[in-house]
Enzyme design. Structure first.
Site, short mmCIF file in Angstrom:
data_model
loop_
_atom_site.label_atom_id
_atom_site.label_comp_id
_atom_site.label_asym_id
_atom_site.label_seq_id
_atom_site.Cartn_x
_atom_site.Cartn_y
_atom_site.Cartn_z
N GLU A 39 24.80 2.34 11.27
CA GLU A 39 25.86 3.05 12.00
C GLU A 39 25.74 2.83 13.50
OE1 GLU A 39 28.28 3.93 10.32
OE2 GLU A 39 27.27 3.90 8.38
N HIS A 61 27.25 -0.30 14.84
CA HIS A 61 28.70 -0.27 15.05
C HIS A 61 29.02 0.07 16.51
CE1 HIS A 61 30.52 -0.91 11.12
NE2 HIS A 61 29.71 -0.03 10.55
NI NI Z 1 29.49 0.06 8.49
#
Ligand code: NI
Length: 179
Positions: free
Chosen positions: A142, A145
């Site tokens: 995450e 990202h």
């Molecule tokens: Ni992802």
């Protein structure tokens, strides 16, 4: 609270670094968190980063399903604002990952086994904790990202990348032996 559209690989919002959140209590952040929770629940995923819903801010949600945790307890869904990760070991382990922005596919991705996570909770409280195993993997995915990185960019073996249905039909270990 609407379910937000998820950006797919190729969209520029997934390639750009996200900006820090300055005010956790700003109305647009409260709305973003609520909408991200609803979007993630609808998708059935374990984590979501704000750029995936076209918002270039440093906000992630993650959880650990009981089935993926060593103690069988898992971790409930939580938000981290402005997360910062520091590897606490050079050790990496390779494991399968998927991504709501790369639908239908999965790949084997090396990740640090042991990390430190700092940042803020959605109540503006400091976070400073150590994570291992699946939790460490999800948070690394995450947080990537927020730096414009999707998991395929972390892969080292593209033989271990494919459509979920095909990989279920032809498990990767078998494919590897057949080489
Ligand atoms: Ni992802």
């Amino acid at each position: 609270m609407p379910i937000l559209k998820i950006a797919r690989m190729g969209h520029p919002v997934l390639r750009a670094p996200a900006s820090p959140v300055e005010d956790v209590f700003a109305p647009q952040i409260r709305r973003l968190l609520a909408d991200m929770r609803e979007t993630l629940a609808d998708s059935g995923g374990v984590g979501l980063a704000a750029p995936q819903v076209h918002v270039p801010l440093r906000v992630i949600l993650f959880s650990v399903p009981p089935s993926r945790s060593e103690d069988g307890q898992g971790l409930p869904l939580r938000a981290i604002i402005n997360p910062v990760l520091t590897p606490l070991s050079e050790d990496k382990v390779t494991g399968w990952e998927g991504c709501l922005s790369v639908p239908g596919l999965r790949g084997m991705v090396p990740r640090h086994t042991y990390i430190r996570l700092t940042g803020l909770t959605e109540h503006d409280e400091p976070v400073d904790e150590e994570l291992r195993g699946y939790a460490a993997r999800v948070v690394q995915h995450e947080a990537d990202h927020l730096d414009g990185i999707l998991y395929p960019a972390r892969m080292e073996d593209f033989g271990a990348f494919g459509y979920n249905e095909e990989l279920e039909r032809y498990p990767y270990a078998v494919a590897k032996e057949a080489k």
